[in-house]
Design a protein around this motif. Structure first.
Motif, PDB file in Angstrom:
ATOM      1  N   SER A  16       0.813  -1.224   0.000  1.00 36.48           N
ATOM      2  CA  SER A  16       0.000   0.000   0.000  1.00 36.48           C
ATOM      3  C   SER A  16       0.840   1.265   0.000  1.00 36.48           C
ATOM      4  O   SER A  16       0.341   2.344  -0.327  1.00 36.48           O
ATOM      5  CB  SER A  16      -0.919   0.015   1.236  1.00 36.48           C
ATOM      6  N   ILE A  17       2.118   1.132   0.390  1.00 37.95           N
ATOM      7  CA  ILE A  17       2.971   2.305   0.611  1.00 37.95           C
ATOM      8  C   ILE A  17       2.975   3.274  -0.563  1.00 37.95           C
ATOM      9  O   ILE A  17       2.720   4.472  -0.415  1.00 37.95           O
ATOM     10  CB  ILE A  17       4.431   1.873   0.903  1.00 37.95           C
ATOM     11  N   ALA A  18       3.307   2.760  -1.724  1.00 39.32           N
ATOM     12  CA  ALA A  18       3.606   3.643  -2.858  1.00 39.32           C
ATOM     13  C   ALA A  18       2.369   4.196  -3.547  1.00 39.32           C
ATOM     14  O   ALA A  18       2.483   5.178  -4.287  1.00 39.32           O
ATOM     15  CB  ALA A  18       4.468   2.903  -3.878  1.00 39.32           C
ATOM     16  N   TRP A  19       1.197   3.621  -3.305  1.00 45.06           N
ATOM     17  CA  TRP A  19       0.044   4.007  -4.117  1.00 45.06           C
ATOM     18  C   TRP A  19      -0.465   5.413  -3.847  1.00 45.06           C
ATOM     19  O   TRP A  19      -0.919   6.086  -4.782  1.00 45.06           O
ATOM     20  CB  TRP A  19      -1.057   2.959  -3.985  1.00 45.06           C
ATOM     21  N   ARG A 163       3.870   7.764   6.153  1.00 41.63           N
ATOM     22  CA  ARG A 163       3.272   7.172   7.358  1.00 41.63           C
ATOM     23  C   ARG A 163       3.140   5.662   7.188  1.00 41.63           C
ATOM     24  O   ARG A 163       3.440   4.890   8.108  1.00 41.63           O
ATOM     25  CB  ARG A 163       1.905   7.807   7.626  1.00 41.63           C
ATOM     26  N   LEU A 164       2.681   5.253   6.015  1.00 41.63           N
ATOM     27  CA  LEU A 164       2.579   3.822   5.734  1.00 41.63           C
ATOM     28  C   LEU A 164       3.956   3.164   5.733  1.00 41.63           C
ATOM     29  O   LEU A 164       4.118   2.030   6.202  1.00 41.63           O
ATOM     30  CB  LEU A 164       1.898   3.600   4.379  1.00 41.63           C
ATOM     31  N   ALA A 167       4.998   2.474   9.300  1.00 43.53           N
ATOM     32  CA  ALA A 167       4.296   1.313   9.851  1.00 43.53           C
ATOM     33  C   ALA A 167       4.783   0.009   9.218  1.00 43.53           C
ATOM     34  O   ALA A 167       4.978  -0.999   9.901  1.00 43.53           O
ATOM     35  CB  ALA A 167       2.790   1.466   9.636  1.00 43.53           C
ATOM     36  N   ALA A 168       5.009   0.034   7.904  1.00 47.58           N
ATOM     37  CA  ALA A 168       5.463  -1.176   7.212  1.00 47.58           C
ATOM     38  C   ALA A 168       6.856  -1.586   7.672  1.00 47.58           C
ATOM     39  O   ALA A 168       7.118  -2.765   7.941  1.00 47.58           O
ATOM     40  CB  ALA A 168       5.462  -0.942   5.700  1.00 47.58           C
ATOM     41  N   SER A 169       7.754  -0.613   7.773  1.00 45.64           N
ATOM     42  CA  SER A 169       9.115  -0.916   8.217  1.00 45.64           C
ATOM     43  C   SER A 169       9.117  -1.442   9.650  1.00 45.64           C
ATOM     44  O   SER A 169       9.894  -2.345   9.989  1.00 45.64           O
ATOM     45  CB  SER A 169       9.995   0.334   8.121  1.00 45.64           C
ATOM     46  N   GLY A 170       8.235  -0.894  10.480  1.00 46.68           N
ATOM     47  CA  GLY A 170       8.127  -1.399  11.848  1.00 46.68           C
ATOM     48  C   GLY A 170       7.667  -2.853  11.879  1.00 46.68           C
ATOM     49  O   GLY A 170       8.169  -3.664  12.670  1.00 46.68           O
ATOM     50  N   ALA A 188      14.942  -2.853   7.731  1.00 43.80           N
ATOM     51  CA  ALA A 188      13.698  -2.269   8.229  1.00 43.80           C
ATOM     52  C   ALA A 188      13.972  -1.173   9.253  1.00 43.80           C
ATOM     53  O   ALA A 188      13.267  -0.162   9.296  1.00 43.80           O
ATOM     54  CB  ALA A 188      12.825  -3.355   8.846  1.00 43.80           C
ATOM     55  N   MET A 189      14.982  -1.360  10.066  1.00 45.90           N
ATOM     56  CA  MET A 189      15.346  -0.342  11.049  1.00 45.90           C
ATOM     57  C   MET A 189      15.751   0.964  10.357  1.00 45.90           C
ATOM     58  O   MET A 189      15.372   2.060  10.776  1.00 45.90           O
ATOM     59  CB  MET A 189      16.486  -0.850  11.930  1.00 45.90           C
ATOM     60  N   VAL A 190      16.510   0.819   9.270  1.00 46.12           N
ATOM     61  CA  VAL A 190      16.896   1.995   8.490  1.00 46.12           C
ATOM     62  C   VAL A 190      15.664   2.641   7.867  1.00 46.12           C
ATOM     63  O   VAL A 190      15.518   3.868   7.840  1.00 46.12           O
ATOM     64  CB  VAL A 190      17.909   1.611   7.400  1.00 46.12           C
ATOM     65  N   GLY A 191      14.750   1.808   7.366  1.00 48.28           N
ATOM     66  CA  GLY A 191      13.528   2.314   6.756  1.00 48.28           C
ATOM     67  C   GLY A 191      12.672   3.108   7.718  1.00 48.28           C
ATOM     68  O   GLY A 191      12.100   4.141   7.352  1.00 48.28           O
ATOM     69  N   VAL A 192      12.562   2.630   8.953  1.00 46.87           N
ATOM     70  CA  VAL A 192      11.802   3.357   9.976  1.00 46.87           C
ATOM     71  C   VAL A 192      12.404   4.736  10.205  1.00 46.87           C
ATOM     72  O   VAL A 192      11.689   5.747  10.251  1.00 46.87           O
ATOM     73  CB  VAL A 192      11.766   2.561  11.297  1.00 46.87           C
ATOM     74  N   SER A 193      13.721   4.793  10.359  1.00 49.54           N
ATOM     75  CA  SER A 193      14.399   6.063  10.615  1.00 49.54           C
ATOM     76  C   SER A 193      14.203   7.050   9.469  1.00 49.54           C
ATOM     77  O   SER A 193      13.917   8.234   9.688  1.00 49.54           O
ATOM     78  CB  SER A 193      15.898   5.820  10.831  1.00 49.54           C
ATOM     79  N   SER A 194      14.335   6.559   8.234  1.00 50.29           N
ATOM     80  CA  SER A 194      14.190   7.423   7.067  1.00 50.29           C
ATOM     81  C   SER A 194      12.769   7.959   6.932  1.00 50.29           C
ATOM     82  O   SER A 194      12.556   9.161   6.737  1.00 50.29           O
ATOM     83  CB  SER A 194      14.576   6.646   5.804  1.00 50.29           C
ATOM     84  N   ALA A 195      11.783   7.064   7.035  1.00 49.17           N
ATOM     85  CA  ALA A 195      10.390   7.475   6.867  1.00 49.17           C
ATOM     86  C   ALA A 195       9.960   8.441   7.963  1.00 49.17           C
ATOM     87  O   ALA A 195       9.244   9.416   7.704  1.00 49.17           O
ATOM     88  CB  ALA A 195       9.481   6.241   6.857  1.00 49.17           C
TER      89      ALA A 195
END
Length: 231
Positions: A16-19, A163-164, A167-170, A188-195
């Motif tokens: 759902s993230i990119a849509w 925001r998605l 949540a997804a990275s978490g 995923a940890m990097v993704g959370v920090s970036s988002a």
């Protein structure tokens, strides 16, 4: 909640993230604030994770990253279509070079699976390590672009997307920890920090806009009131 449930949640959120960004960029044709490097890497990274999922037989990874790949291509095409100056080799060269280096590393590590002395699981481990490092690289361009220039046009960035992504990275972080996949939880940890960084920048931009707009509105009301009163 089991690790598998977190994986399913992560996959659902990832799909759902990119849509929201696809809608904003492709339908409404708003791409202001998008980093070319981040958009290119949004195409490259799903290719790597899709390959990783195929190597380890993880359907969750395969399905979610197939959709992410399609969405990444759509946003990249919209960016290049709405901002023609980015098509110049001089402008796009740095971003393309970074994305090309990541793609080359992914192809080399995935290609070891065809070597007779390296098992598929071993090749997957190698690819996972490359993807974990590449995730750090791919997560940096968008927040850095925003932090370097807070005054730039951000109308093309979808807050819902980030925001998605948080949540997804978490969810992937918990899934990776629960299933013992270091490549998954590290990236995923990097993704959370970036988002989260992008979400905070967008939120501060909105708060600043409101704080600036409110006095102007009040001043206009006072001015009109005095004019009506004949002052």
């Amino acid at each position: 909640m089991s690790a598998h449930a977190f994986g399913l949640l992560g996959a659902a959120l990832s799909m759902s993230i990119a849509w929201p960004q696809v809608f904003l960029s492709c339908v409404r044709r708003r791409t202001g604030g998008l980093s070319p490097a981040a958009c290119l890497l949004s195409v490259v990274m799903p290719v790597g994770w899709l390959t990783y999922g195929l190597l380890i037989g993880d359907r969750i990874q395969v399905v979610s990253n197939t959709l992410n790949l399609l969405a990444g291509v759509a946003v990249l095409v919209a960016l290049l279509a709405t901002q023609p100056h980015l098509r110049r080799a001089r402008v796009l060269g740095g971003a393309a070079g970074l994305a090309g280096a990541v793609l080359f590393a992914i192809c080399v590590s995935a290609g070891t699976a065809v070597l007779p002395q390296i098992s598929t699981s071993r090749a997957a481990q190698l690819l996972g390590a490359v993807l974990a490092v590449s995730s750090l690289v791919s997560a940096l361009p968008q927040p850095l672009a925003l932090l370097r220039n807070r005054a730039q046009d951000m109308s093309g960035l979808s807050p819902a997307r980030f925001r998605l992504a948080t949540a997804a990275s978490g969810s992937w972080l918990l899934y990776g920890l629960g299933t013992g996949q270091p490549a998954v939880w590290a990236s995923a940890m990097v993704g959370v920090s970036s988002a989260l960084t992008v979400c905070l920048v967008l939120a501060s931009r909105r708060e600043r806009a409101v704080s600036i707009a409110t006095p102007e509105w009040r001043g206009a009301v006072v001015t009109r009131s005095l004019a009506v009163a004949g002052v």
